[in-house]
Design a protein around this motif. Structure first.
Motif, PDB file in Angstrom:
ATOM      1  N   CYS A   1      90.292  41.068 -30.563  1.00  0.00           N
ATOM      2  CA  CYS A   1      89.646  39.516 -30.957  1.00  0.00           C
ATOM      3  C   CYS A   1      88.846  39.622 -29.873  1.00  0.00           C
ATOM      4  O   CYS A   1      87.433  38.994 -29.757  1.00  0.00           O
TER       5      CYS A   1
ATOM      6  N   HIS B   1      86.252  36.927 -31.734  1.00  0.00           N
ATOM      7  CA  HIS B   1      87.399  36.350 -32.550  1.00  0.00           C
ATOM      8  C   HIS B   1      86.404  34.714 -32.698  1.00  0.00           C
ATOM      9  O   HIS B   1      86.849  34.451 -31.641  1.00  0.00           O
TER      10      HIS B   1
ATOM     11  N   CYS C   1      88.598  31.874 -31.007  1.00  0.00           N
ATOM     12  CA  CYS C   1      90.495  32.160 -30.052  1.00  0.00           C
ATOM     13  C   CYS C   1      89.840  32.513 -28.728  1.00  0.00           C
ATOM     14  O   CYS C   1      89.490  32.956 -28.159  1.00  0.00           O
TER      15      CYS C   1
ATOM     16  N   TRP D   1      92.595  39.824 -37.512  1.00  0.00           N
ATOM     17  CA  TRP D   1      92.197  39.705 -36.656  1.00  0.00           C
ATOM     18  C   TRP D   1      93.646  40.064 -35.419  1.00  0.00           C
ATOM     19  O   TRP D   1      94.796  39.715 -36.331  1.00  0.00           O
TER      20      TRP D   1
ATOM     21  N   CYS E   1      95.290  38.547 -33.021  1.00  0.00           N
ATOM     22  CA  CYS E   1      96.091  37.420 -32.514  1.00  0.00           C
ATOM     23  C   CYS E   1      96.666  36.968 -34.231  1.00  0.00           C
ATOM     24  O   CYS E   1      97.477  36.095 -34.138  1.00  0.00           O
TER      25      CYS E   1
HETATM   26 ZN   LIG Z   1      91.783  35.711 -32.245  1.00  0.00          ZN
END
Ligand SMILES: [Zn+2]
Length: 142
Positions: free
Chosen positions: A65, A70, A73, A115, A117
């Motif tokens: 990320c 990202h 994020c 991603w 996360c």
């Molecule tokens: Zn992320």
């Protein structure tokens, strides 16, 4: 702006920089468990996708990320120190990702991105892999 402490930040960098990161291993493990066969880091394809599913002509990237910024994020913050340097560097990564994805698409590949996360959510990753690989495809006219 930068919500990570210096030690968290350096831990993140050492972890994310290397190959075979945790998020990548997670996606690989789940893809394997679902019975999909894939190859790793094919250098002959744009962007050197992390997983390549030849049977489905699908390339998958597992993006950190921070390194790949990202959108929205909380891990994608720009470090407060040397922020201009980081801005440029990270922007280049994002740009490279976009170029690789469109080059792959032009070659007729389907592209999926996970991603970092998201990879903690195994149900989500499984569902996404199935959707990505098993969705009906329009056949190209010969
Ligand atoms: Zn992320």
């Amino acid at each position: 702006m930068d919500k990570l402490s210096p030690s968290e930040r350096s831990e993140l960098m050492s972890r994310v920089r290397g190959k075979d990161t945790q998020p990548e291993l997670c996606v690989r493990r789940l893809a394997h468990a679902l019975g999909f066969r894939f190859r790793l880091h094919r250098r002959d394809l744009p962007g050197k996708p992390d997983l390549v599913f030849p049977k489905y002509k699908t390339a998958v990237f597992v993006h950190g990320c921070f390194w790949h910024q990202h959108t929205g994020c909380r891990k994608a913050t720009i470090p407060a120190t040397r922020s201009e340097f980081w801005c440029r560097k990270l922007y280049r990564n994002v740009e490279r990702d976009a170029v690789a994805a469109s080059a792959l698409a032009e070659m007729g590949w389907h592209v999926g991105i996970f991603w970092e996360c998201q990879t903690g959510n195994t149900a989500f990753v499984e569902r996404s892999l199935q959707k990505l690989l098993l969705k009906p495809r329009r056949r190209r006219a010969a």
